[in-house]
Design an enzyme around this catalytic site. Structure first.
Site, PDB file in Angstrom:
ATOM      1  N   ASP A  51      34.843  -4.027 -61.568  1.00 29.60           N
ATOM      2  CA  ASP A  51      35.361  -3.365 -62.764  1.00 29.60           C
ATOM      3  C   ASP A  51      34.638  -3.826 -64.019  1.00 29.60           C
ATOM      4  OD1 ASP A  51      37.311  -1.467 -61.993  1.00 29.60           O
ATOM      5  OD2 ASP A  51      38.632  -3.099 -61.372  1.00 29.60           O
ATOM      6  N   CYS A  70      35.085 -12.714 -57.669  1.00 29.65           N
ATOM      7  CA  CYS A  70      35.498 -12.038 -56.443  1.00 29.65           C
ATOM      8  C   CYS A  70      35.001 -10.594 -56.392  1.00 29.65           C
ATOM      9  CB  CYS A  70      37.009 -12.104 -56.257  1.00 29.65           C
ATOM     10  SG  CYS A  70      37.900 -11.375 -57.625  1.00 29.65           S
ATOM     11  N   HIS A  80      37.401   3.675 -43.280  1.00 31.57           N
ATOM     12  CA  HIS A  80      37.791   2.647 -42.316  1.00 31.57           C
ATOM     13  C   HIS A  80      36.707   2.363 -41.286  1.00 31.57           C
ATOM     14  CE1 HIS A  80      42.315   2.079 -42.995  1.00 31.57           C
ATOM     15  NE2 HIS A  80      41.638   1.007 -43.321  1.00 31.57           N
ATOM     16  N   GLU A 123      37.967  -8.927 -65.664  1.00 32.98           N
ATOM     17  CA  GLU A 123      37.327  -7.682 -65.232  1.00 32.98           C
ATOM     18  C   GLU A 123      37.301  -6.646 -66.343  1.00 32.98           C
ATOM     19  OE1 GLU A 123      39.266  -6.004 -61.782  1.00 32.98           O
ATOM     20  OE2 GLU A 123      41.249  -6.515 -62.516  1.00 32.98           O
TER      21      GLU A 123
HETATM   22  C1  PEP Z   1      36.726  -6.196 -59.085  1.00 37.31           C
HETATM   23  O1  PEP Z   1      37.054  -5.361 -59.918  1.00 37.31           O
HETATM   24  O2  PEP Z   1      35.625  -6.810 -59.114  1.00 37.31           O
HETATM   25  C2  PEP Z   1      37.621  -6.540 -57.966  1.00 37.31           C
HETATM   26  C3  PEP Z   1      37.351  -7.532 -57.148  1.00 37.31           C
HETATM   27  O3  PEP Z   1      38.726  -5.788 -57.812  1.00 37.31           O
HETATM   28  P1  PEP Z   1      38.754  -4.335 -57.128  1.00 37.31           P
HETATM   29  O4  PEP Z   1      37.414  -4.097 -56.506  1.00 37.31           O
HETATM   30  O5  PEP Z   1      39.876  -4.383 -56.164  1.00 37.31           O
HETATM   31  O6  PEP Z   1      39.003  -3.463 -58.322  1.00 37.31           O
HETATM   32 MG    MG Z   2      39.090  -4.652 -60.085  1.00 34.66          MG
END
Ligand code: PEP
Ligand code: MG
Length: 569
Positions: free
Chosen positions: A455, A502, A189, A431
């Site tokens: 991922d 993302c 955090h 992903e």
């Molecule tokens: C990803 O896997 O790129 C993603 C945005 O999800 P997280 O990082 O929450 O697994």
């Molecule tokens: Mg992910």
């Protein structure tokens, strides 16, 4: 010459300040403390819990009024909930039987609860152990009558193996020049707060922190991870130039806020923010976010004792959507399980949690969890522009099932006479390599793709995203990864759908240029990363970017690609 140590720079910028060691040692106070009767100690512990909860409530209220303190407010609110958690109270009472001392019992109880989090595989949950110990220490300090350290006029660089979130959250941004952490977690955090406030931060310093003493003067380079301890005047002067440049850059970035990320020949990419709470939206907009590309809804499920019901979720999503003021808000359905077990879901421990019972796999087996979430998002969609995004999809069947359940959710809402939006887009995160390979087919069913490289890189390269010993292999420019990304974007285009990203790769300005050349429509990232990406895209033509992309796609090695991009961009 100053002693120089080096860690991992995670939040860029140069900081100059005086070291303030975080993590006050209470041992001396505990030795001096004279416990009274068991009843008196119980009363003191309970009074301290109430008093600290009140102090935290006041801080939350104050912080919420301040635009750039919304994130801290959310964290302090989580601390308040921890202080008032009945299980902490019960464990204190239990510990009191043994220790007979209120502060000892509080610290032991917080420590015992923290150990449960620490035993989890997931980085995020491990980091919550720090919050729990922080909360315990704060309550114990209240009983001991320990005051917080005084801060003088000079800006401080907070330093410790772990810096307690309450320490950083409780200090005004103007007083904190930088943060140094021995621990390596970027999901702690303290790091999340520092990121939201753009405070230069270096992590993973480990034992090297022993070279630093309270009150030392340091220069911190959040880009290179370098820390100069007690620099000479000449060294200080050489950094002054860098600091001046940094200030000019910050002013320049602020001037870009309302400008689009458009290339010199008119190709526009939408830049959006990743958020974990509706409270992050305002902050994201101050960095010029054009919407929310990823609302990690699992945060709505965490830090509580039970499953949030449809109404709780509806409120959280509605607020985020409203704050987006007509901009798109993409809500990812809960990405929990396996490596992120929610205590109240009782998910059994697995051999390979990353390949296990998680995300959409849970959602499809637990209609009791999934339907209320879908209904909450559909209802919240009435208040703006929303999208549902499904994580970890590996095949068409999963997505078809989700679509059926969305129809079922709508039927239920009709029966219950609740208003909902019929124009909520539904897409998937790409992903897994399986999803990326299947995008030409999946594109016929979805409204959009959002590439989750965090991922996708780990599954494509078989490299655990959290394993430091093989992190040299974790490279989003690996040609195999780039081919899967290119395929996803092309599949979307050929089917008239949009494609975004993302994962963390979206916040890498050099990667953004390649992605724009591939034809990506949207990039979503942590809000403070937006200006750097925007600046890069505004200063190149799509023709030039396509030439670079063509060169890159001929290369055979990810490290070579990375080095080439650093040279030409
Ligand atoms: C990803 O896997 O790129 C993603 C945005 O999800 P997280 O990082 O929450 O697994
Ligand atoms: Mg992910």
């Amino acid at each position: 010459m100053a002693v120089t140590i080096r860690g991992k720079g995670v939040i860029s910028g140069i900081a100059v300040g005086k070291i303030m060691l975080a993590g006050q040692n209470l041992d001396g106070y505990l030795v001096d403390y004279k416990p009274e009767s068991l009843e008196a100690e119980t009363a003191k512990a309970e009074a301290a819990l109430t008093a600290v909860a009140d102090i935290l409530s006041e801080s939350v209220e104050r912080m919420q009024k301040n635009e750039d303190q919304k994130e801290q407010a959310a964290i302090m609110e989580a601390h308040r909930m921890m202080v008032q958690d009945p299980s902490l109270h019960d464990s204190i009472i239990e510990q009191l039987q043994e220790t007979k001392s209120a502060p000892q019992a509080i610290l032991k109880a917080a420590d015992a609860n923290a150990s449960i989090f620490e035993a989890m595989d997931d980085e995020y949950f491990k980091a919550r152990a720090v919050d729990l110990r922080d909360v315990g220490k704060r309550v114990a300090k209240y009983v001991l009558g320990v005051k917080e350290p005084e801060i003088g006029d000079e800006k401080v660089v907070l330093c410790g193996q772990e810096v307690e979130p309450s320490v950083i959250a409780g200090m005004p941004t103007e007083q904190i020049a930088g943060v140094l952490l021995g621990a390596g977690s970027t999901t702690a955090h303290a790091v999340i707060i520092a990121k939201a406030r753009a405070i230069p931060t270096v992590v993973g310093l480990g034992d090297k922190l022993e070279a630093i003493a309270d009150g030392d003067h340091v220069i911190v380079d959040g880009e290179t991870g370098e820390v100069l301890i007690n620099p000479s005047e000449a060294e200080q002067a050489s950094y002054n130039e860098k600091i001046k440049k940094q200030q000019e850059m910050a002013a320049y970035y602020a001037s870009l806020k309302d400008l689009p990320a458009v290339t010199t020949d008119g190709v526009k990419t939408e830049l959006c923010a990743n958020i974990g709470s509706h409270m992050d939206v305002d902050n994201a907009l101050t960095y010029g976010a054009e919407g929310v590309g990823l609302f990690r809804s699992e945060f709505v499920f965490m830090g509580r004792e039970d499953i949030p019901n449809e109404e709780d979720q509806f409120k959280a999503y509605k607020e985020a959507i409203e704050k987006c003021q007509g901009r798109l808000c993409v809500i990812r359905t809960m990405d929990i399980g396996g490596d992120k077990p929610l205590p109240y879901l009782n998910i059994p421990k697995e051999e390979n949690p990353f390949l296990g019972y998680r995300a959409v796999r849970i959602s499809l087996q637990r209609k009791d969890l999934f339907l209320p979430q879908l209904k909450a998002i559909l209802r919240a969609g009435v208040y703006g522009k929303a999208a549902i995004m499904v994580p970890m999809v590996i095949n068409v069947a999963e997505f078809k099932k989700v679509k059926e359940l969305i129809e079922e959710a709508k039927l239920e809402l009709n029966h219950e006479d609740k208003k909902y939006s019929d124009s909520v887009q539904v897409g998937i995160m790409v992903e897994t390599p399986a999803a990326a390979v299947m995008t030409p087919i999946l594109a016929k069913y979805v409204d959009f793709f959002s590439i989750g490289t965090n991922d996708l890189v780990q599954y494509t390269l078989a490299v655990d995203r959290g394993n430091a010993s093989i992190s040299y292999l974790y490279n989003h420019f690996n040609p195999a990864v780039l081919r899967l990304i290119q395929r996803t974007i092309t599949s979307a285009k050929e089917n008239g759908k949009w494609a975004g990203m993302c994962g963390e790769m979206a916040s890498d300005p050099n990667a953004a240029v390649l992605l724009m050349a591939m034809g990506i429509n949207e990039l979503s990232m942590s809000a403070p990363s937006i200006p750097r990406v925007k600046e890069k895209l505004r200063n190149i033509s799509s023709i030039k970017a396509k030439e670079i992309l063509a060169d890159v796609m001929k290369m055979e090695d990810g490290d070579e690609i990375k080095a080439y991009l650093s040279k030409v961009l």
